[in-house]
Design a protein around this motif. Structure first.
Motif, PDB file in Angstrom:
ATOM      1  N   LYS A 118       3.544  22.826 -19.663  1.00 59.86           N
ATOM      2  CA  LYS A 118       2.909  21.712 -20.413  1.00 59.86           C
ATOM      3  C   LYS A 118       3.752  20.086 -19.998  1.00 59.86           C
ATOM      4  O   LYS A 118       2.606  19.947 -19.702  1.00 59.86           O
ATOM      5  CB  LYS A 118       2.403  22.316 -22.208  1.00 59.86           C
ATOM      6  CG  LYS A 118       1.697  23.624 -22.162  1.00 59.86           C
ATOM      7  CD  LYS A 118       1.440  24.169 -23.507  1.00 59.86           C
ATOM      8  CE  LYS A 118       0.522  24.320 -23.606  1.00 59.86           C
ATOM      9  NZ  LYS A 118       1.406  26.146 -23.446  1.00 59.86           N
ATOM     10  N   ASN A 274      -7.479  18.638 -21.433  1.00 59.68           N
ATOM     11  CA  ASN A 274      -7.578  19.375 -21.587  1.00 59.68           C
ATOM     12  C   ASN A 274      -5.841  20.402 -22.056  1.00 59.68           C
ATOM     13  O   ASN A 274      -5.903  20.676 -23.210  1.00 59.68           O
ATOM     14  CB  ASN A 274      -8.261  20.179 -20.483  1.00 59.68           C
ATOM     15  CG  ASN A 274      -9.829  20.315 -20.530  1.00 59.68           C
ATOM     16  OD1 ASN A 274     -10.198  20.365 -22.121  1.00 59.68           O
ATOM     17  ND2 ASN A 274     -10.504  20.058 -19.597  1.00 59.68           N
ATOM     18  N   SER A 278      -3.556  21.076 -25.088  1.00 63.53           N
ATOM     19  CA  SER A 278      -2.625  22.429 -25.323  1.00 63.53           C
ATOM     20  C   SER A 278      -1.798  22.576 -25.970  1.00 63.53           C
ATOM     21  O   SER A 278      -0.586  23.067 -26.279  1.00 63.53           O
ATOM     22  CB  SER A 278      -2.905  23.544 -23.811  1.00 63.53           C
ATOM     23  OG  SER A 278      -2.113  24.714 -23.749  1.00 63.53           O
ATOM     24  N   LYS A 281      -1.312  21.689 -29.609  1.00 60.51           N
ATOM     25  CA  LYS A 281      -1.315  22.827 -29.950  1.00 60.51           C
ATOM     26  C   LYS A 281       0.216  23.520 -30.547  1.00 60.51           C
ATOM     27  O   LYS A 281       0.814  24.399 -30.876  1.00 60.51           O
ATOM     28  CB  LYS A 281      -2.263  23.698 -30.375  1.00 60.51           C
ATOM     29  CG  LYS A 281      -3.858  23.269 -29.946  1.00 60.51           C
ATOM     30  CD  LYS A 281      -4.621  24.352 -29.865  1.00 60.51           C
ATOM     31  CE  LYS A 281      -6.226  24.333 -29.864  1.00 60.51           C
ATOM     32  NZ  LYS A 281      -7.153  25.794 -29.271  1.00 60.51           N
TER      33      LYS A 281
END
Length: 433
Positions: A118, A274, A278, A281
């Motif tokens: 990520k 976006n 992610s 989280k």
């Protein structure tokens, strides 16, 4: 009182020669620092030399370096501990096989929930954002560059009109003062010419100040010498052409949606937020630290070797605040994207209408108008020579010629810059001259 016929003839001849001879142009002296440029040459120097572009390009390099950082794995952690003083053996830093004591451990942190991937995705989007910012800056500066270039060109054309009339009136004023001193002419004639001369000189000064200001900005963009005198070389090729009318509006709008880098930047920002949600989280999931340790003889057995695992328990802090902020950032970027899309539509619609208006009004002029008007000066001279019109009528006619020429130059400039503005709002060089 009136001028004698012979004086009238020579004064008018002097006036006509001055008006029609470009050698009398004296707006500014072109010396060794004169820089003659086409718009393409100006753009080439701009792309090569502009410091703002160079600075912004470093942001792309920084973003690329961040991808390298995001790809790296965590370094293992090594720990070694030795006894400082052994009171039994009286030894310092005792590492002997029988009586020494030391421990060491190696620990490795393992990221969970795809945090590394990520972070890599965020860094790659960061490269896109830096690129879009660079190309949007390039788009903005190129608009300034080209508008400055055309502004200088057409204003220099206008300055030549002033130069011709000022040169004429200066010589006529000198001659009229001589005639006035001889009693051949009334004082009001001298004052009339003098008043018009001062007015023209004031207008030319204001025009030259504007040229100097624009020229200074252009020289800054291309990093030319501050004392250089720029002479744009340009051949106006839009006479009678309907370049805007023949270009479908929807094609312009579609091109803007595809090519506007500020719009791409808004989309990239939404993508970034976006992925960031992610990641936030994922940060709520604990990372795991696995280690191997060795203790020579301080444990319950000699030469103890152990393995351990370490991770925080997500009881209180589950990254709730950062997750909420990431969600808010997504909502905010969606609104920003919609606002940017609306701005694109508004920009294209407004500038298309403006460009179409200037194209219509310019093409409504008779192409022969300028040439015919200039030729008419010669006919007026003949009538003045025959004493059919007065000198003031002659000067009034030339003043009318000046006004019309300036208006024509201004309309040509507005038409060209309106096309440049359409290029800017569509992000596509549809109408490059």
């Amino acid at each position: 009182m009136h001028l004698k016929p012979v004086n009238v003839f020579w004064l008018c001849l002097l006036l006509l020669v001055t008006i029609r001879n470009p050698a009398f142009t004296q707006t500014r002296t072109q010396g060794t620092d004169t820089l003659q440029l086409t718009v393409k040459q100006a753009e080439d120097q701009f792309l090569k030399n502009n410091l703002q572009l160079i600075i912004q390009h470093y942001e792309i390099n920084n973003a690329e370096a961040q991808v390298i950082t995001a790809r790296l794995f965590q370094n293992p952690d090594f720990n070694f501990s030795n006894v400082l003083y052994n009171p039994n053996t009286k030894r310092i830093l005792d590492v002997s096989s029988q009586t020494g004591e030391y421990t060491f451990s190696i620990n490795q942190l393992f990221l969970t929930a795809g945090k590394r991937n990520k972070n890599i995705r965020l860094a790659k989007i960061g490269i896109q954002q830096a690129q879009y910012q660079f190309f949007d800056l390039l788009r903005t500066l190129k608009l300034t560059l080209r508008n400055d270039f055309f502004t200088i060109y057409f204003q220099q054309q206008s300055a030549r009109v002033y130069d011709a009339e000022i040169s004429s009136l200066t010589k006529l004023l000198t001659a009229y003062k001589v005639q006035y001193s001889k009693g051949n002419i009334a004082e009001k004639e001298v004052l009339r010419i003098q008043s018009q001369l001062y007015s023209l000189q004031s207008e030319l000064t204001n025009l030259n100040v504007g040229i100097d200001t624009t020229e200074s900005q252009l020289k800054f963009l291309i990093r030319a010498k501050p004392n250089a005198y720029i002479v744009p070389r340009y051949d106006y090729q839009l006479d009678g052409k309907e370049v805007v009318l023949t270009t479908p509006y929807q094609r312009l709008l579609d091109s803007a949606y595809v090519n506007r880098n500020d719009l791409k930047l808004s989309k990239a920002t939404l993508d970034y937020n976006n992925v960031n949600l992610s990641l936030q989280k994922a940060l709520a999931v604990p990372d795991v630290n696995i280690g191997v340790n060795y203790d020579k003889q301080a444990s319950y057995i000699r030469d103890y070797t152990g393995i351990g695992i370490d991770f925080p328990l997500p009881i209180f802090n589950r990254n709730q605040g950062a997750i909420k902020q990431a969600r808010i950032a997504i909502d905010q970027s969606k609104v920003q994207l919609q606002n940017q899309q609306n701005q694109v539509e508004s920009d294209v619609a407004a500038n298309y209408k403006v460009a179409l208006r200037y194209e219509t009004i310019y093409n409504s002029f008779d192409p022969k108008f300028k040439g015919d008007f200039t030729h008419l000066i010669g006919e007026v001279f003949k009538n003045y020579e025959k004493r059919n019109i007065s000198l003031l009528e002659f000067l009034d006619f030339y003043d009318s010629y000046k006004v019309n020429t300036l208006q024509l130059n201004n309309i040509q400039l507005n038409r060209v810059t309106s096309l440049e503005q359409l290029n800017f709002v569509t992000g596509t060089p549809f109408f490059n001259q």
